[in-house]
Design an enzyme around this catalytic site. Structure first.
Site, PDB file in Angstrom:
ATOM      1  CE  LYS A 183      -2.472   1.426   3.745  1.00 54.44           C
ATOM      2  NZ  LYS A 183      -1.902   2.774   3.952  1.00 54.44           N
ATOM      3  CD  GLU A 212      -6.761   7.245   7.574  1.00 52.70           C
ATOM      4  OE1 GLU A 212      -5.909   6.590   6.924  1.00 52.70           O
ATOM      5  OE2 GLU A 212      -6.633   7.528   8.778  1.00 52.70           O
TER       6      GLU A 212
END
Ligand code: KIV
Length: 274
Positions: free
Chosen positions: A119, A189
């Site tokens: 990631k 997020e």
């Protein structure tokens, strides 16, 4: 004759097939036992997040996390799991400098630790080029936009993103750019719920939300937060379902009593020793 394991690990293909059919359950994991428990519970993706800097090592931010830490913890999570897809989070300055160093560093996560993907945070043009180069090198990439903790100083703190039209349009552009660069999934997020819904409908790769409402293709949380085992307070979108800290403290206190109680009784009645 080879003996095939009954349990098959998720692959990029099995995860991609979940879009619009079944939501993806993702949690962080940092050690072998937790990984085994989460894997047995049916968690689809285990993220060895750089949040380990906060919850395992007690740093104030994720910035001090090193590649060696991520490689060691990822190897433990891979050893503990059989079915989950394991993603290693590339730490601060291990992928931002050049695509070549990103490939070398991500390569360690796959070759040495056994991760299936990495990631990376951010989606500025050079980063999308790095994502393209990583995927061309055979390294699956999960993107991460909105609140990106490695840029906490640049962003001026932790807050919800996409509240203004220009910020929402920028994040939508970033999601599309990551998708075109080859990202198989994108963590959103702390973006507004309406933006998370919009992005999820406009990209064909998986979206994984955290603090963005339950509208993405999947959800991720920091496992220590939901177990009540974090050094600080859990964020409001990850309220503890359990108080593991209290349980560990009470178990240790009972042990201390056991040990000291035995010693006390030995001192009081030394004949026990004979
Ligand atoms: O490091 C981490 O745990 C993360 C998740 C919170 C998405 O990046």
């Amino acid at each position: 004759m080879s003996i095939q394991s009954e349990t098959k690990r998720h692959t990029l293909r099995s995860l991609a097939a979940m879009k619009s059919k079944e939501r993806v359950a993702m949690l962080t994991a940092y050690d072998v036992v937790t990984a085994a428990c989460l894997d047995a519970a049916g968690v689809d993706i285990l993220l060895v997040g750089d949040s380990l800097g906060n919850v395992i090592y007690g740093f104030e931010s994720t910035l001090p996390v090193t590649l060696d830490m991520i490689v060691a913890h990822t190897a433990a999570v891979v050893r503990g799991s059989k079915r989950a897809f394991v993603v290693a989070d590339l730490p601060f300055l291990t992928f931002q400098i050049s695509a070549e160093s990103a490939i070398r560093n991500a390569g360690r996560c796959l070759a040495e630790a056994g991760a299936q993907a990495v990631k990376v945070e951010g989606a500025y043009p050079e980063m999308c080029e790095t994502v393209r180069r990583l995927t061309q090198a055979g390294i699956p990439v999960m993107g991460h936009i909105g609140l990106t903790p490695q840029s906490v100083h640049q962003m001026g703190g932790y807050y919800t993103h996409g509240k203004t039209l220009s910020s929402a349009e920028k994040i939508l552009r970033e999601a599309k750019a990551l998708e075109s660069a080859g990202a198989f999934a994108i963590v959103l997020e702390c973006v507004t719920e309406s933006l998370a819904r919009e992005i999820s409908s406009q990209v064909s790769c998986l979206t994984i939300g955290i603090g963005s409402g339950a509208v993405c293709d999947g959800e991720v949380l920091v496992v220590n937060d939901i177990l009540g085992f974090s050094p600080g307070k859990s964020p409001k979108f990850a309220l503890p379902r359990f108080n593991l800290k209290e349980m560990v403290r009470d178990t240790a206190a009972a042990y201390v009593q056991e040990v000291k109680g035995v010693k006390d009784s030995l001192q009081k009645s030394p004949e026990i020793l004979s």
